[in-house]
Design a protein around this motif. Structure first.
Motif, mmCIF file in Angstrom:
data_model
loop_
_atom_site.group_PDB
_atom_site.id
_atom_site.type_symbol
_atom_site.label_atom_id
_atom_site.label_comp_id
_atom_site.label_asym_id
_atom_site.label_seq_id
_atom_site.Cartn_x
_atom_site.Cartn_y
_atom_site.Cartn_z
ATOM 1 N N GLU A 165 0.753 -1.263 0.039
ATOM 2 C CA GLU A 165 -0.010 0.069 -0.073
ATOM 3 C C GLU A 165 0.874 1.291 0.060
ATOM 4 O OE1 GLU A 165 -3.448 2.260 2.729
ATOM 5 O OE2 GLU A 165 -2.746 0.037 2.915
ATOM 6 N N TYR A 166 2.008 1.207 0.777
ATOM 7 C CA TYR A 166 2.895 2.231 0.736
ATOM 8 C C TYR A 166 3.406 2.594 -0.426
ATOM 9 C CZ TYR A 166 6.945 5.393 1.885
ATOM 10 O OH TYR A 166 7.710 6.251 1.755
ATOM 11 N N GLU A 167 3.865 1.677 -1.245
ATOM 12 C CA GLU A 167 4.495 1.995 -2.555
ATOM 13 C C GLU A 167 3.677 2.239 -3.416
ATOM 14 O OE1 GLU A 167 6.476 -1.865 -3.570
ATOM 15 O OE2 GLU A 167 8.269 -0.978 -2.682
ATOM 16 N N PRO A 177 10.832 1.127 7.105
ATOM 17 C CA PRO A 177 10.982 -0.256 7.505
ATOM 18 C C PRO A 177 10.091 -1.268 6.321
ATOM 19 C CG PRO A 177 10.658 1.111 9.279
ATOM 20 C CD PRO A 177 10.532 1.975 8.479
ATOM 21 N N VAL A 178 8.882 -0.585 5.986
ATOM 22 C CA VAL A 178 8.182 -1.466 5.022
ATOM 23 C C VAL A 178 8.627 -1.496 3.600
ATOM 24 C CG1 VAL A 178 5.740 -1.001 6.366
ATOM 25 C CG2 VAL A 178 6.552 0.684 4.489
ATOM 26 N N ALA A 179 9.283 -0.344 3.160
ATOM 27 C CA ALA A 179 10.034 -0.319 1.917
ATOM 28 C C ALA A 179 11.042 -1.321 1.915
ATOM 29 C CB ALA A 179 10.239 1.153 1.448
ATOM 30 N N ARG A 180 11.728 -1.484 3.050
ATOM 31 C CA ARG A 180 13.093 -2.134 3.144
ATOM 32 C C ARG A 180 12.677 -3.664 3.058
ATOM 33 N NH1 ARG A 180 16.209 0.217 8.228
ATOM 34 N NH2 ARG A 180 17.339 -1.628 7.705
ATOM 35 N N ALA A 181 11.561 -3.945 3.591
ATOM 36 C CA ALA A 181 11.197 -5.329 3.675
ATOM 37 C C ALA A 181 10.748 -5.863 2.137
ATOM 38 C CB ALA A 181 10.019 -5.405 4.854
ATOM 39 N N SER A 182 9.921 -4.661 1.606
ATOM 40 C CA SER A 182 9.751 -4.946 0.119
ATOM 41 C C SER A 182 10.978 -5.273 -0.678
ATOM 42 C CB SER A 182 8.697 -3.823 -0.413
ATOM 43 O OG SER A 182 8.415 -4.040 -1.777
#
Length: 350
Positions: A232-234, A257-262
């Motif tokens: 969702e962030y991306e 953090p969510v972008a790094r996980a992705s």
């Protein structure tokens, strides 16, 4: 990636003998690093800037106010640090300190004798696999030579504060700093890959990101929901959200953090992680033969692929606008060509 049971048995990690930092460096990070390393006299300039920062004094501050890790102090951390270094084939380990802070964090500092600092929050909130991943990240930063360039960024940031009364100067410096922040965010993605290669546990990398985002209690966090957040962030929202994201990240040295996980998940899915564990990776002995041109081309291709594949609304709009403009220009060119041909035919018939 899925979260594993806390009672998982110990696993044998592959020793990545002779592995070069190029194996884990993000293309945009590696392209920038290779270009910097090839600049004649750049190391002298760096050392001159670094002298203003006083590496020795900074190390002394941690020697005085933090705990230096060895077999007697934080023996658990010492053992995990050794295991992470062994996996990345780092024989001469940098000094490691634990500093008081409740936030999960780590950093690599220094040039001639880089050292690593992690927080007490990291020690308290991370299990062995997660902490090994974090330590591997910082070893990756040291091996890639990131610490010195981050220090330059720190120096430049201080200079901007000091010359903020000079309009032209501050604008120019802010542009330089924004570019360095963009590079550093890619360097953080490189370190995430190094951490995964050190621990060799994709689930631990994901748990680390989750704990960085929301604390240490994973019983309240769902893996699938966290990755849905990343998606969702991306790509979620509209152009206004895209503009807000630019404002959030332009002068930040940390990808969220969510972008790094992705991003790490994409790297695993690409097959690169499995290929490296299988023994197919660049060696340190071959670093001298690395091609500057190839690395810069890889960096450009990485940005191009990101722009092509991202679902971000602003980038999608820009891509469509560029395509529409190209169509408009093409149509105009065809119209002009047809008009010219028609004029020629008419002239020929008169």
């Amino acid at each position: 990636m899925t979260i594993e049971d806390d009672n998982r048995p110990a696993r044998q990690r592959v020793a990545l003998t002779g592995i070069s930092s190029r194996a884990w460096e993000h293309p945009a990070d590696r392209g920038a690093l290779t270009a910097l390393r090839e600049l004649r006299g750049f190391d002298d300039v760096v050392r001159g800037l670094f002298g203003m920062w006083n590496e020795r004094g900074f190390r002394l501050s941690y020697l005085a106010g933090a705990i230096r890790v060895d077999h007697r102090q934080y023996p658990r951390v010492h053992g995990l640090f050794a295991e992470a270094a062994d996996a990345l084939d780092v024989a001469e380990r940098p000094e490691l300190f634990v500093s008081q802070s409740p936030i999960i964090s780590g950093k690599a500092i220094g040039m001639d004798r880089p050292f690593i600092v992690i927080s007490t929050g990291s020690v308290d909130k991370l299990d062995d696999e997660e902490l090994r991943t974090l330590l591997g990240r910082e070893i990756g930063h040291v091996r890639s030579g990131h610490a010195v360039y981050q220090t330059i960024m720190t120096i430049l940031t201080r200079w901007v504060t000091n010359i903020s009364w000079v309009p032209v100067g501050v604008i120019a410096m802010r542009a330089i700093i924004a570019a360095m922040y963009e590079w550093w965010r890619k360097a953080e993605l490189s370190a995430d890959r190094a951490g995964l290669l050190a621990a060799q546990d994709p689930a631990a990398s994901l748990r680390l990101f989750m704990k960085m985002a929301g604390g240490g209690d994973l019983s309240q966090i769902d893996t699938v929901a966290f990755l849905e957040q990343a998606a969702e962030y991306e790509g979620g929202g509209d152009i206004r959200d895209s503009i807000h994201k630019i404002g959030m990240t332009a002068f930040s040295d940390q990808p969220v953090p969510v972008a790094r996980a992705s991003e790490l998940q994409k790297w695993v899915d690409s097959g690169e992680y499995a290929r490296i564990l299988g023994g197919d990776y660049p060696r340190r002995d071959d670093d001298r033969d690395a091609s500057v041109t190839a690395d810069i081309k890889d960096a450009a291709a990485s940005y191009r692929d990101t722009i092509r594949d991202t679902p971000d609304p602003l980038v999608t709009f820009a891509r469509k606008a560029a395509g529409g403009a190209a169509d408009l220009v093409g149509s105009a060119a065809r119209g002009a060509r047809d008009w010219a041909r028609g004029r020629g035919d008419n002239n020929g018939s008169n």
